[in-house]
Design a protein around this motif. Structure first.
Motif, mmCIF file in Angstrom:
data_model
loop_
_atom_site.group_PDB
_atom_site.id
_atom_site.type_symbol
_atom_site.label_atom_id
_atom_site.label_comp_id
_atom_site.label_asym_id
_atom_site.label_seq_id
_atom_site.Cartn_x
_atom_site.Cartn_y
_atom_site.Cartn_z
ATOM 1 N N ARG A 41 0.876 -1.253 -0.036
ATOM 2 C CA ARG A 41 -0.048 0.037 0.030
ATOM 3 C C ARG A 41 1.108 1.211 0.175
ATOM 4 O O ARG A 41 0.628 2.072 -0.682
ATOM 5 N N PHE A 45 1.670 3.977 -3.305
ATOM 6 C CA PHE A 45 1.065 5.002 -3.117
ATOM 7 C C PHE A 45 2.108 6.309 -3.220
ATOM 8 O O PHE A 45 2.040 6.999 -3.956
ATOM 9 N N ALA A 48 3.213 6.704 -6.669
ATOM 10 C CA ALA A 48 2.341 7.548 -7.594
ATOM 11 C C ALA A 48 2.251 8.961 -7.162
ATOM 12 O O ALA A 48 2.336 9.611 -8.019
ATOM 13 N N VAL A 49 2.600 9.245 -6.077
ATOM 14 C CA VAL A 49 2.699 10.675 -5.671
ATOM 15 C C VAL A 49 4.256 11.086 -6.258
ATOM 16 O O VAL A 49 3.840 12.239 -6.779
ATOM 17 N N ARG A 50 5.053 10.569 -6.472
ATOM 18 C CA ARG A 50 6.536 10.596 -7.026
ATOM 19 C C ARG A 50 6.030 11.110 -8.491
ATOM 20 O O ARG A 50 6.377 12.020 -9.133
ATOM 21 N N ARG A 51 5.267 10.141 -9.284
ATOM 22 C CA ARG A 51 4.678 10.471 -10.427
ATOM 23 C C ARG A 51 3.872 11.512 -10.965
ATOM 24 O O ARG A 51 3.494 11.837 -12.044
ATOM 25 N N GLU A 53 0.557 11.284 -9.901
ATOM 26 C CA GLU A 53 -0.757 11.054 -10.143
ATOM 27 C C GLU A 53 -1.683 11.195 -8.995
ATOM 28 O O GLU A 53 -2.821 11.445 -9.057
ATOM 29 N N HIS A 54 -1.048 11.385 -7.794
ATOM 30 C CA HIS A 54 -1.665 11.660 -6.552
ATOM 31 C C HIS A 54 -0.808 12.482 -5.781
ATOM 32 O O HIS A 54 -0.025 12.934 -5.959
ATOM 33 N N SER A 55 -1.412 13.351 -4.562
ATOM 34 C CA SER A 55 -0.866 14.227 -3.840
ATOM 35 C C SER A 55 -1.122 13.561 -2.355
ATOM 36 O O SER A 55 -1.918 12.881 -1.980
ATOM 37 N N LEU A 56 -0.063 14.056 -1.659
ATOM 38 C CA LEU A 56 -0.239 13.861 -0.113
ATOM 39 C C LEU A 56 -1.204 14.452 0.582
ATOM 40 O O LEU A 56 -1.764 15.582 0.282
ATOM 41 N N PRO A 57 -2.046 13.397 1.007
ATOM 42 C CA PRO A 57 -3.306 13.951 1.676
ATOM 43 C C PRO A 57 -3.447 15.113 2.908
ATOM 44 O O PRO A 57 -4.203 15.944 3.090
ATOM 45 N N GLU A 61 -4.087 20.864 2.255
ATOM 46 C CA GLU A 61 -5.424 20.761 2.435
ATOM 47 C C GLU A 61 -5.853 21.603 3.738
ATOM 48 O O GLU A 61 -5.011 21.796 4.393
#
Length: 147
Positions: A41, A45, A48-51, A53-57, A61
């Motif tokens: 997990r 994840f 994907a953040v490094r690419r 595709e996602h951001s750290l939650p 925020e």
């Protein structure tokens, strides 16, 4: 032949360390589960953040400062007051009961979005019934000493 079989079936227990048997098993199981979560997990994840595709939650925020610090303050006060009030009524569990009632009510009020008469009534009933039920089951049925 018989002496070999009797030594195979005999059990010796070291009572100085026997209480550590199951905690060691639990620690190893938790460590293995942590590694599995990490591998399946967290690492994907973070990739994907490094690419992108996602951001750290957590980063970027908005934060509800009142609820965050209010929760921390209520938790700290809960543990402190439970011991303090528990010392006034030793071995009865009243410290747990009274402080838990106040804690549940204040947490409910802190996170309540709409303070209607109905919602306040539900919060008060919940703050009285839930800790009372927990106190009754733990202190009276199972004879567990509560603070």
């Amino acid at each position: 032949m018989e002496s070999g079989l009797s030594t195979l079936l005999s059990v010796s227990i070291d009572f100085e360390t026997s209480h550590l048997f199951f905690p060691r098993i639990i620690h190893w199981l938790l460590a293995c589960l942590f590694l599995l979560v990490l591998v399946f997990r967290v690492i994907p994840f973070l990739a994907a953040v490094r690419r992108g595709e996602h951001s750290l939650p957590i980063i970027g925020e908005s934060m509800d400062v009142l609820r965050f610090f209010g929760t921390l303050a209520l938790i700290a006060a809960y543990f402190y007051l439970m011991a303090a009030i528990g010392n006034l009524f030793p071995y009865t569990g009243y410290g747990f009961l009274f402080v838990s009632m106040a804690f549940v009510l204040l947490m409910s009020l802190l996170y309540m979005h709409e303070r209607t008469r109905k919602n306040l009534g539900i919060a008060v009933v919940n703050a009285i019934v839930a800790p009372s039920l927990a106190w009754f089951v733990l202190a009276k049925l199972f004879n567990i000493t509560l603070p």
